[in-house]
Design a protein around this motif. Structure first.
Motif, PDB file in Angstrom:
ATOM      1  N   ALA A   1      11.162   7.457  -0.319  1.00 44.81           N
ATOM      2  CA  ALA A   1       9.782   7.987  -0.257  1.00 44.81           C
ATOM      3  C   ALA A   1       9.756   9.291   0.536  1.00 44.81           C
ATOM      4  O   ALA A   1      10.515   9.468   1.494  1.00 44.81           O
ATOM      5  CB  ALA A   1       8.867   6.957   0.393  1.00 44.81           C
ATOM      6  N   GLU A   2       8.868  10.185   0.130  1.00 44.76           N
ATOM      7  CA  GLU A   2       8.725  11.446   0.860  1.00 44.76           C
ATOM      8  C   GLU A   2       7.929  11.235   2.147  1.00 44.76           C
ATOM      9  O   GLU A   2       8.040  12.012   3.090  1.00 44.76           O
ATOM     10  CB  GLU A   2       7.998  12.468  -0.020  1.00 44.76           C
ATOM     11  N   HIS A   3       7.080  10.213   2.108  1.00 49.47           N
ATOM     12  CA  HIS A   3       6.264   9.922   3.290  1.00 49.47           C
ATOM     13  C   HIS A   3       6.361   8.433   3.596  1.00 49.47           C
ATOM     14  O   HIS A   3       6.279   7.604   2.689  1.00 49.47           O
ATOM     15  CB  HIS A   3       4.796  10.290   3.033  1.00 49.47           C
TER      16      HIS A   3
ATOM     17  N   THR B   1       1.203   6.766  -4.343  1.00 53.61           N
ATOM     18  CA  THR B   1       1.338   6.051  -3.078  1.00 53.61           C
ATOM     19  C   THR B   1       1.494   4.558  -3.297  1.00 53.61           C
ATOM     20  O   THR B   1       0.922   3.987  -4.226  1.00 53.61           O
ATOM     21  CB  THR B   1       0.092   6.256  -2.178  1.00 53.61           C
ATOM     22  N   MET B   2       2.279   3.954  -2.417  1.00 53.08           N
ATOM     23  CA  MET B   2       2.430   2.496  -2.410  1.00 53.08           C
ATOM     24  C   MET B   2       1.941   1.982  -1.061  1.00 53.08           C
ATOM     25  O   MET B   2       2.229   2.574  -0.023  1.00 53.08           O
ATOM     26  CB  MET B   2       3.898   2.115  -2.612  1.00 53.08           C
TER      27      MET B   2
ATOM     28  N   LEU C   1       2.221  -0.840   5.545  1.00 50.66           N
ATOM     29  CA  LEU C   1       3.286   0.147   5.305  1.00 50.66           C
ATOM     30  C   LEU C   1       2.792   1.112   4.239  1.00 50.66           C
ATOM     31  O   LEU C   1       2.321   0.675   3.177  1.00 50.66           O
ATOM     32  CB  LEU C   1       4.558  -0.567   4.831  1.00 50.66           C
ATOM     33  N   MET C   2       2.875   2.411   4.527  1.00 48.74           N
ATOM     34  CA  MET C   2       2.339   3.431   3.618  1.00 48.74           C
ATOM     35  C   MET C   2       3.475   4.322   3.130  1.00 48.74           C
ATOM     36  O   MET C   2       4.125   4.979   3.937  1.00 48.74           O
ATOM     37  CB  MET C   2       1.286   4.266   4.363  1.00 48.74           C
ATOM     38  N   LEU C   3       3.701   4.326   1.816  1.00 42.52           N
ATOM     39  CA  LEU C   3       4.798   5.109   1.243  1.00 42.52           C
ATOM     40  C   LEU C   3       4.236   6.109   0.250  1.00 42.52           C
ATOM     41  O   LEU C   3       3.442   5.753  -0.627  1.00 42.52           O
ATOM     42  CB  LEU C   3       5.787   4.181   0.528  1.00 42.52           C
ATOM     43  N   GLY C   4       4.651   7.368   0.389  1.00 40.69           N
ATOM     44  CA  GLY C   4       4.228   8.420  -0.545  1.00 40.69           C
ATOM     45  C   GLY C   4       5.427   8.913  -1.343  1.00 40.69           C
ATOM     46  O   GLY C   4       6.477   9.233  -0.771  1.00 40.69           O
TER      47      GLY C   4
END
Ligand SMILES: Cc1cc2nc3c(=O)[nH]c(=O)nc-3n(C[C@H](O)[C@H](O)[C@H](O)COP(=O)(O)OP(=O)(O)OC[C@H]3O[C@@H](n4cnc5c(N)ncnc54)[C@H](O)[C@@H]3O)c2cc1C
Length: 329
Positions: free
Chosen positions: A272-274, A232-233, A193-196
């Motif tokens: 998150a924005e992304h 980023t997370m 999972l990719m969070l921006g």
């Protein structure tokens, strides 16, 4: 000079190519757009995510010797992360990673290592090998470049395959001895999972190992050394949950993982924005026993990759080293 085809430009394929290039004519075939395999990086605007391997350690002197020049050249660095362990939502331990037992990452992103190791090699990117056949003592490869119509890719004396297990066996369905040697090495899936975020999420750690949850790893990817990325997370699901949910729609996977992140850290990933998720069908596997590679000297066929040893960066190096030794012998 023997003509050697290597399928896969992950760490194992790159180590093989560098070990053989002085004495042989080596061509690497890689289906992705870049070298490095699961030491991978995903881009989204100002955000960057190492969505495969998170870091690597160097347990053996041989791998330490291999990594040292990469560090000296600035392609890798130790990550002095604020490391936390969680049991569910409870933080049970914290410490800072240091140089006594370094945790390395690629710099400025994980795929920098593959890129550096590929320099000077003949790597045919975006080239998928669809089939291999043995005719009159040679290996013929067929495949497609850039998604085009499949066609011949060349004829070689030796074929070395470094794709993940299932993909390797699919390319070599007739190889009984290989299938026997590889039996029981089952690779497991994972989700990333990719969070921006606009600003770094306040979690109090850079990297966390999580137990008693369906996620096993949460990191502030942008805290790794040399990053230019916006905050980023990066979160990994447990292999167990991922295996049970390989066919679950990605929207549901995302929601479940966001829920687990909020339960463990308190961070609401919906802000998150992304937000994106990647399905790794063949991510890693626990420690294996038995041979570290496969080599049939008479037929010029070799197989290496992390899955002979363990789902770790160092294991890919170890397996490739074992195959190089077998070829040399
Ligand atoms: C989610 C995740 C988390 C991980 N975390 C860690 C970690 O924290 N620490 C650690 O040490 N390791 C970690 N690993 C494992 C580590 O990434 C691997 O062990 C290592 O990168 C494997 O290298 P390899 O060369 O054996 O295989 P790969 O890197 O998989 O390379 C194989 C290459 O073959 C290519 N290929 C496959 N089939 C074909 C074909 N038909 N034609 C052309 N090319 C083909 C693929 O595109 C790929 O580039 C993780 C992996 C994943 C996925």
């Amino acid at each position: 000079m023997a003509r050697v085809a290597i399928i896969g430009a992950g760490l194992a394929g790159l180590v093989l190519a560098r070990g053989l290039r002085d004495a042989h004519e080596v061509v690497l075939f890689e289906k992705s757009r870049g070298a490095g395999g699961r030491m991978a990086t995903r881009y989204a605007g100002d955000y960057e995510f190492d969505h495969g391997a998170q870091f690597f350690t160097t347990r053996t002197p041989a791998f330490r010797r291999f990594v040292e020049p990469l560090v000296a050249a600035g392609h890798a660095a130790a990550w002095h992360a604020r490391f936390a362990e969680f049991s569910g939502s409870e933080m049970t331990a914290t410490r800072r990673w240091d140089d006594d037992y370094p945790h390395y990452v690629g710099v400025p992103r994980m795929n920098a290592i593959g890129r550096a190791l590929a320099e000077g090699l003949d790597v045919r990117l975006q080239t998928t090998v669809n089939a291999v056949s043995r005719d009159a003592g040679d290996w013929s490869l067929t495949g497609s470049r850039g998604g085009g119509t499949p066609g011949p890719l060349g004829v070689f004396d030796q074929l070395l395959v470094t794709a993940p297990l299932t993909q390797t066996l699919a390319l070599l369905p007739e190889e009984r001895a290989l299938a026997e040697a590889a039996a029981g090495h089952d690779m497991l899936g994972c989700y990333a999972l990719m969070l921006g975020f606009a600003s770094p999420p306040a979690v109090g750690f850079d990297a966390a190992l999580v137990r008693d949850a369906d996620v096993s790893w949460i990191s502030i990817n942008s805290s790794k050394p040399g990053r230019n990325s916006a905050p980023t997370m990066l979160v990994h699901a447990t292999n167990r949950w991922a295996e049970a949910n390989m066919d679950t729609p990605l929207e549901s996977v995302t929601e479940h993982m966001l829920g687990e992140v909020q339960r463990v850290t308190g961070v609401d990933g919906h802000t998150a924005e992304h937000c994106d998720v990647h399905r790794w069908r063949f991510a890693n596997l626990p420690k294996q026993s038995g041979p570290r590679c496969f080599y049939d000297a008479e037929r010029g066929l070799g197989v290496a990759g992390d899955w002979w040893v363990r789902g770790r960066v160092e294991a890919a190096f170890t397996s490739a080293g074992a195959l190089l030794a077998a070829i040399a012998a």
